[in-house]
Design an enzyme around this catalytic site. Sequence first.
Site, short mmCIF file in Angstrom:
data_model
loop_
_atom_site.label_atom_id
_atom_site.label_comp_id
_atom_site.label_asym_id
_atom_site.label_seq_id
_atom_site.Cartn_x
_atom_site.Cartn_y
_atom_site.Cartn_z
N LYS A 15 0.84 -1.20 0.00
CA LYS A 15 0.00 0.00 0.00
C LYS A 15 0.87 1.25 0.00
O LYS A 15 0.61 2.21 -0.73
CB LYS A 15 -0.94 -0.02 1.21
CG LYS A 15 -2.03 -1.07 1.10
CD LYS A 15 -2.84 -1.25 2.39
CE LYS A 15 -3.78 -2.45 2.25
NZ LYS A 15 -4.58 -2.72 3.44
N GLN A 71 -4.49 -1.21 9.64
CA GLN A 71 -4.38 -2.56 9.08
C GLN A 71 -4.92 -3.59 10.07
O GLN A 71 -4.57 -3.57 11.25
CB GLN A 71 -2.92 -2.85 8.72
CG GLN A 71 -2.69 -4.16 8.00
CD GLN A 71 -3.31 -4.23 6.60
OE1 GLN A 71 -3.47 -3.20 5.94
NE2 GLN A 71 -3.66 -5.41 6.16
N ASP A 93 -10.99 3.03 4.18
CA ASP A 93 -11.24 1.58 4.08
C ASP A 93 -12.74 1.27 4.03
O ASP A 93 -13.14 0.15 3.70
CB ASP A 93 -10.64 0.85 5.29
CG ASP A 93 -9.46 -0.02 4.92
OD1 ASP A 93 -9.40 -0.46 3.76
OD2 ASP A 93 -8.62 -0.27 5.79
#
Length: 298
Positions: A64, A108, A131
């Site tokens: 990412k 994450q 997200d």
Amino acid sequence: MIQKDEKKITDGSTIIDGKKTAADIRSEIRTEIEQTVAKGVRAPGLAVILVGEDPASQVYVRNKERACAETGILSFPHRLPATTSQDELLALIAACNADPAVDGILLQLPLPAGLDADKCLLAIDPDKDVDGFHPVSVGRLVLGLPGFVSCTPAGVIELLRRYDLPTEGRKAVVVGRSNIVGKPLASLLMRPGRFGNATVTVCHSRTENLAAVCREADFLFAAIGRPKFITADMVKEGAVVIDVGINRTEEGLCGDVDYAAVCDKVQAITPVPGGVGPMTIAMLLANTVQSWRSRLGL
Ligand code: GUN
């Protein structure tokens, strides 16, 4: 839009190239950022929080951050030890919420034992929730309000859009009901528009006559996390098959669809790897740019 002569075709089936599509999206994002930054506007910023040493998460986060660097998005890395307390993590999220240089916050998952992921996700400012995991983002999606959409299902719809495979009026079957893929994908397919407006059925482990339900699908989405679960007898001739599975087996990576058996009978199909997978990071970048545009009024 992917042009007809760019489509890889075997025996009349289109192989949907997620790797190329994701590269196209990254290139479009890079151009937009370059042109905007050239006018003196600050670059978009993504805070990337990784707690602990999970090896798979370390790889995801590296990928990412690399994609951010390639497109001109500034990434602000926060690596915390597995011993981090809930309060310390919440304090970091609060600081990222307050930081005007941060347009998106990526926490994450999974978090190490002892940390409550739901509480942490709830602490992220929904306007920086790139997200799309915050309950407010999920609510906005279900209500049809503008907001961030979870990256993998957003990537699936973007593939359909770029390959001009409209779902409007068609029967869509989603196999899998996860919060990250199955449920948001079903919501997207029900939205108005050419790449929504589907008649959606969501199946799961308790569905009776699963094969018969799948055989009805004009669009079949496999997101169950079981290698080669969707066999040729479960697929209608001429269907579009989107494989969201990534399973590590002794023979290597494989999807939730028995690709070799299914590929010749479909209109279009995504391979694994190189199908939906690369789209997830591309959509994270797209969500970060969306946040940046809306926060700066661009
Ligand atoms: N862990 C595995 N996939 C993801 C993802 O897409 N986002 C976050 N935050 N964590 C993940």
